[in-house]
Design an enzyme around this catalytic site. Structure first.
Site, mmCIF file in Angstrom:
data_model
loop_
_atom_site.group_PDB
_atom_site.id
_atom_site.type_symbol
_atom_site.label_atom_id
_atom_site.label_comp_id
_atom_site.label_asym_id
_atom_site.label_seq_id
_atom_site.Cartn_x
_atom_site.Cartn_y
_atom_site.Cartn_z
ATOM 1 N N GLU A 153 -16.992 30.532 -3.560
ATOM 2 C CA GLU A 153 -16.043 31.732 -3.519
ATOM 3 C C GLU A 153 -15.668 32.211 -4.871
ATOM 4 O O GLU A 153 -15.026 31.520 -5.675
ATOM 5 C CB GLU A 153 -14.474 31.492 -2.637
ATOM 6 C CG GLU A 153 -13.694 32.621 -2.524
ATOM 7 C CD GLU A 153 -12.465 32.332 -2.362
ATOM 8 O OE1 GLU A 153 -11.663 31.203 -2.807
ATOM 9 O OE2 GLU A 153 -11.631 33.054 -1.599
ATOM 10 N N GLU B 166 -3.562 29.301 5.281
ATOM 11 C CA GLU B 166 -4.503 30.472 5.165
ATOM 12 C C GLU B 166 -5.275 30.402 3.926
ATOM 13 O O GLU B 166 -4.684 30.595 2.683
ATOM 14 C CB GLU B 166 -3.750 31.769 5.216
ATOM 15 C CG GLU B 166 -2.861 32.179 6.364
ATOM 16 C CD GLU B 166 -3.972 32.568 7.443
ATOM 17 O OE1 GLU B 166 -5.165 32.615 7.183
ATOM 18 O OE2 GLU B 166 -3.199 32.942 8.580
ATOM 19 N N CYS C 107 -8.858 37.337 -0.351
ATOM 20 C CA CYS C 107 -9.461 36.247 0.506
ATOM 21 C C CYS C 107 -10.562 36.858 1.417
ATOM 22 O O CYS C 107 -11.519 36.296 1.694
ATOM 23 C CB CYS C 107 -8.413 35.513 1.171
ATOM 24 S SG CYS C 107 -7.266 36.572 2.156
ATOM 25 N N SER D 71 -5.716 28.293 -2.244
ATOM 26 C CA SER D 71 -6.917 28.042 -2.263
ATOM 27 C C SER D 71 -7.255 26.948 -1.285
ATOM 28 O O SER D 71 -6.238 26.003 -0.949
ATOM 29 C CB SER D 71 -7.282 27.191 -3.756
ATOM 30 O OG SER D 71 -6.323 26.482 -3.934
ATOM 31 N N LYS E 258 8.284 30.196 -2.330
ATOM 32 C CA LYS E 258 7.748 29.837 -3.544
ATOM 33 C C LYS E 258 6.790 30.780 -4.047
ATOM 34 O O LYS E 258 5.580 30.599 -3.422
ATOM 35 C CB LYS E 258 7.493 28.108 -4.026
ATOM 36 C CG LYS E 258 7.287 28.152 -5.437
ATOM 37 C CD LYS E 258 6.529 26.951 -5.533
ATOM 38 C CE LYS E 258 4.937 27.056 -5.567
ATOM 39 N NZ LYS E 258 4.411 27.776 -6.815
ATOM 40 N N THR F 63 -6.092 23.247 -2.706
ATOM 41 C CA THR F 63 -4.597 23.153 -2.528
ATOM 42 C C THR F 63 -4.178 23.105 -1.226
ATOM 43 O O THR F 63 -3.177 22.111 -0.758
ATOM 44 C CB THR F 63 -3.697 24.166 -3.175
ATOM 45 O OG1 THR F 63 -4.169 24.638 -4.708
ATOM 46 C CG2 THR F 63 -2.178 24.136 -3.177
ATOM 47 N N GLY F 64 -4.928 23.573 -0.302
ATOM 48 C CA GLY F 64 -4.513 23.473 1.122
ATOM 49 C C GLY F 64 -4.776 21.954 1.499
ATOM 50 O O GLY F 64 -3.822 21.617 2.388
HETATM 51 P P1 NAD Z 1 -3.625 27.966 -5.559
HETATM 52 O O1 NAD Z 1 -3.827 27.144 -4.099
HETATM 53 O O2 NAD Z 1 -3.878 27.512 -6.825
HETATM 54 O O3 NAD Z 1 -2.065 28.313 -5.471
HETATM 55 C C1 NAD Z 1 -1.376 29.012 -4.532
HETATM 56 C C2 NAD Z 1 0.130 28.382 -4.408
HETATM 57 O O4 NAD Z 1 0.166 27.155 -4.125
HETATM 58 C C3 NAD Z 1 0.831 28.792 -5.623
HETATM 59 O O5 NAD Z 1 2.261 29.182 -5.515
HETATM 60 C C4 NAD Z 1 0.921 27.435 -6.538
HETATM 61 O O6 NAD Z 1 1.970 27.439 -7.502
HETATM 62 C C5 NAD Z 1 1.056 26.536 -5.219
HETATM 63 N N1 NAD Z 1 0.410 25.091 -5.319
HETATM 64 C C6 NAD Z 1 -0.270 24.640 -6.458
HETATM 65 N N2 NAD Z 1 -0.704 23.407 -6.297
HETATM 66 C C7 NAD Z 1 0.040 22.908 -5.208
HETATM 67 C C8 NAD Z 1 0.403 21.700 -4.727
HETATM 68 N N3 NAD Z 1 -0.249 20.485 -4.964
HETATM 69 N N4 NAD Z 1 1.172 21.539 -3.483
HETATM 70 C C9 NAD Z 1 1.857 22.683 -3.241
HETATM 71 N N5 NAD Z 1 1.644 23.989 -3.645
HETATM 72 C C10 NAD Z 1 0.825 24.055 -4.754
HETATM 73 O O7 NAD Z 1 -4.369 29.371 -5.080
HETATM 74 P P2 NAD Z 1 -4.440 30.839 -6.111
HETATM 75 O O8 NAD Z 1 -5.320 30.662 -7.003
HETATM 76 O O9 NAD Z 1 -2.899 31.124 -6.407
HETATM 77 O O10 NAD Z 1 -4.950 31.865 -4.826
HETATM 78 C C11 NAD Z 1 -6.382 32.185 -4.759
HETATM 79 C C12 NAD Z 1 -6.873 31.637 -3.406
HETATM 80 O O11 NAD Z 1 -5.998 31.859 -2.455
HETATM 81 C C13 NAD Z 1 -8.079 31.849 -3.259
HETATM 82 O O12 NAD Z 1 -8.919 30.634 -2.749
HETATM 83 C C14 NAD Z 1 -8.036 32.780 -2.041
HETATM 84 O O13 NAD Z 1 -9.346 32.909 -0.954
HETATM 85 C C15 NAD Z 1 -6.782 32.160 -1.369
HETATM 86 N N6 NAD Z 1 -6.228 33.270 -0.532
HETATM 87 C C16 NAD Z 1 -6.401 33.011 0.915
HETATM 88 C C17 NAD Z 1 -5.605 34.123 1.758
HETATM 89 C C18 NAD Z 1 -5.711 33.992 3.230
HETATM 90 O O14 NAD Z 1 -4.977 34.603 3.945
HETATM 91 N N7 NAD Z 1 -6.632 33.103 3.630
HETATM 92 C C19 NAD Z 1 -5.037 35.274 1.049
HETATM 93 C C20 NAD Z 1 -4.994 35.135 -0.337
HETATM 94 C C21 NAD Z 1 -5.428 34.287 -0.973
#
Ligand code: NAD
Length: 473
Positions: free
Chosen positions: A373, A241, A275, A220, A168, A223-224
């Site tokens: 962050e 991640e 990230c 994020s 997704k 969400t993790g």
């Molecule tokens: P996000 O957590 O908002 O969304 C990421 C994904 O999760 C999207 O596809 C979203 O639709 C999905 N999602 C949202 N709510 C969900 C839920 N309740 N259950 C399952 N899936 C859900 O993150 P973002 O704003 O898209 O990305 C930015 C963040 O990602 C930053 O914090 C950044 O540091 C992190 N990031 C980490 C890495 C790494 O490798 N560590 C790499 C890139 C980005």
């Protein structure tokens, strides 16, 4: 405006319900993608399950060939893909090109990884062997900052390990991923790779789906945590991640002129939405004034604008929510009277989610811009006096993703690196990931690894088979 379809069971399909995707530089709609829910997810998971029964039996060479086909399809269509990526993500063309070619390179490199059996015991009593068994159907969920790189770093190891996947993309950046889906439709066996789009609400349906065996998530930290909760129902394997607040430490022997530009890009590449960007830069007090001035002077030469225009160095923020968050952090810095070396003064109204390059001069450690962050083009520069002090400040974070040390004395750099509580530390470079080295976070930056053999293992479980050789049967 183009409609992009989903890849389910080897076919490009839609359900007649659409989500619009905006160009963050113009706020105009650039494309539409299907808005999926449980029904489409069930079809994709069922297709992945059917495909798994055959795919898990393929040889490493057969999988390698398929994955190399993915790499070739991306590379051959790179020109089209990078332009499309800029139109939905906002990053300048040169950085979009790097992402597309980087993803093709990653796929080609990781296609060569294999998980060989390990012999634990081989004597007159017993033969004991560990083999790595693919976990099954993987659910991949990715963010909007590197849509293609993140998609490939989930699809490829899943396939190489013998798993099938339902991926997704972020609802903000699904277009290039679905174009890649179309390009690889006939390269991968039907059902091995399924890509479906939807709102954030599709995410929990994936996390909780009873026929998905593992979740690999990048996004994020907030969400993790929800993913971990959702996956706990049937104890799915998870790789997380998550966010980071990476510290760069610049020692007094660093060459000010040489490192200024590199430090700038370590923070402002992809408008800071990385990230593993440097999100806090600690500079030794002996060179603080000179280096902060050199970074600010360089920043003034970099153009903020539409990523599709030649000469743009920093594009817009990818989406409105993140844009407002970054502006709020700048406002907080203003309200607290922190000093700005650049930025912070431009009216952010108008079309496009543009934030001026903003550099803060030695804000306190508990400032929001230091502690959180930022994920945007706002960087705090801070002064330090001693190595012990700066290590403590760098480690004083809920995150533990990466960091960097800049010094001519690389032994000293390594000594400091070994005291940092992060998954990766670079000496005199930044954001360099190897397809063959594990990448992952510590603390609330997540757990598990991607890349390398460690990353591949996450898509398998170890099965030990022992044969008793002197058995009385
Ligand atoms: P996000 O957590 O908002 O969304 C990421 C994904 O999760 C999207 O596809 C979203 O639709 C999905 N999602 C949202 N709510 C969900 C839920 N309740 N259950 C399952 N899936 C859900 O993150 P973002 O704003 O898209 O990305 C930015 C963040 O990602 C930053 O914090 C950044 O540091 C992190 N990031 C980490 C890495 C790494 O490798 N560590 C790499 C890139 C980005």
């Amino acid at each position: 405006m183009t409609d992009y379809k989903n890849l389910i069971d080897g076919k490009m399909v839609d359900n007649g319900q659409w989500l619009e995707v905006l160009n963050p530089a113009t706020e105009q709609v650039v494309g539409r993608v299907p808005s999926c829910g449980k029904e489409e997810l069930d079809s994709a998971v069922a297709a992945a399950r059917r495909a798994f029964t055959q795919w898990k039996k393929t040889t490493a060479e057969e999988r390698q060939q398929v994955v190399q086909g993915i790499a070739a399809a991306i590379k051959e269509n790179a020109d089209e893909l990078y332009r499309l990526l800029t139109s939905e993500q906002g990053k300048p063309h040169a950085q979009a090109q790097q992402e597309i070619y980087g993803a093709a390179g990653l796929a080609a490199a990781q296609s060569t990884l294999t998980l060989d059996d390990v012999i634990n015991q081989d004597d007159d009593t017993r033969l004991s062997r560990t083999r790595r068994v693919p976990v099954g159907v993987v659910g991949g969920i990715v963010p909007w900052n590197f849509p293609i790189m993140m998609a490939i770093q989930k699809i490829v190891p899943a396939l190489v390990a013998g798993c099938t996947i339902v991926l997704k993309p972020s609802p903000f950046t699904p277009l290039t991923t679905l174009r890649v889906a179309e390009l690889i439709k006939d390269v991968v066996p039907a059902g091995t790779v399924n890509i479906i789009t939807g709102e954030d609400t599709l995410g929990p349906l994936i996390t909780e789906h009873p026929d998905i065996d593992k979740i690999t998530f990048t996004g994020s930290t907030a969400t993790g945590k929800k993913i971990m909760e959702g996956a706990s129902g049937d104890l799915k394997r998870i790789t997380l991640e998550l966010g980071g607040n990476d510290a760069s430490i610049v020692l007094p022997d660093a060459d000010v002129e040489k490192v200024a530009e590199q430090l700038f890009w370590s923070s402002f590449s992809n408008a800071g939405q990385v990230c593993i960007a440097a999100k806090r830069i600690y500079i030794h007090e002996d060179i603080y004034d000179d280096l902060s001035k050199a970074i600010a002077d360089y920043a003034k030469t970099v153009v903020v604008g539409d990523g599709s225009q030649q000469g743009t160095g920093v594009g817009p923020i990818q989406n409105k929510k993140q844009y407002e968050r970054v502006l709020d952090l700048i406002q907080d810095a203003k309200d607290n009277g922190y000093k700005f070396l650049t930025g912070g003064d431009k009216d952010p109204s108008g079309t496009g989610y543009y934030v001026p390059i903003t550099i803060l001069d030695n804000p306190p450690e508990d400032a929001r811009i230091v502690a959180e962050e930022q994920f945007g083009p706002v960087m705090p520069l801070m002064k330090f006096a001693s190595v012990d002090e700066v290590i403590e400040r760098a480690n004083n974070s809920e995150y533990g993703l990466a960091g960097a040390v800049w010094t001519k004395d690389t032994d000293k750099g390594v000594e400091i690196a070994e005291q940092l509580e992060t998954g990766t530390v670079w000496i005199n470079e930044f954001m360099q990931l190897s397809p063959f080295a594990p990448f992952g976070g510590h603390k609330q930056s997540g757990f598990g690894a991607e890349y390398g053999i460690d990353g591949l293992k996450e898509f398998t479980y170890p099965q030990v088979i022992t044969v008793k050789r002197d058995a009385a049967v």
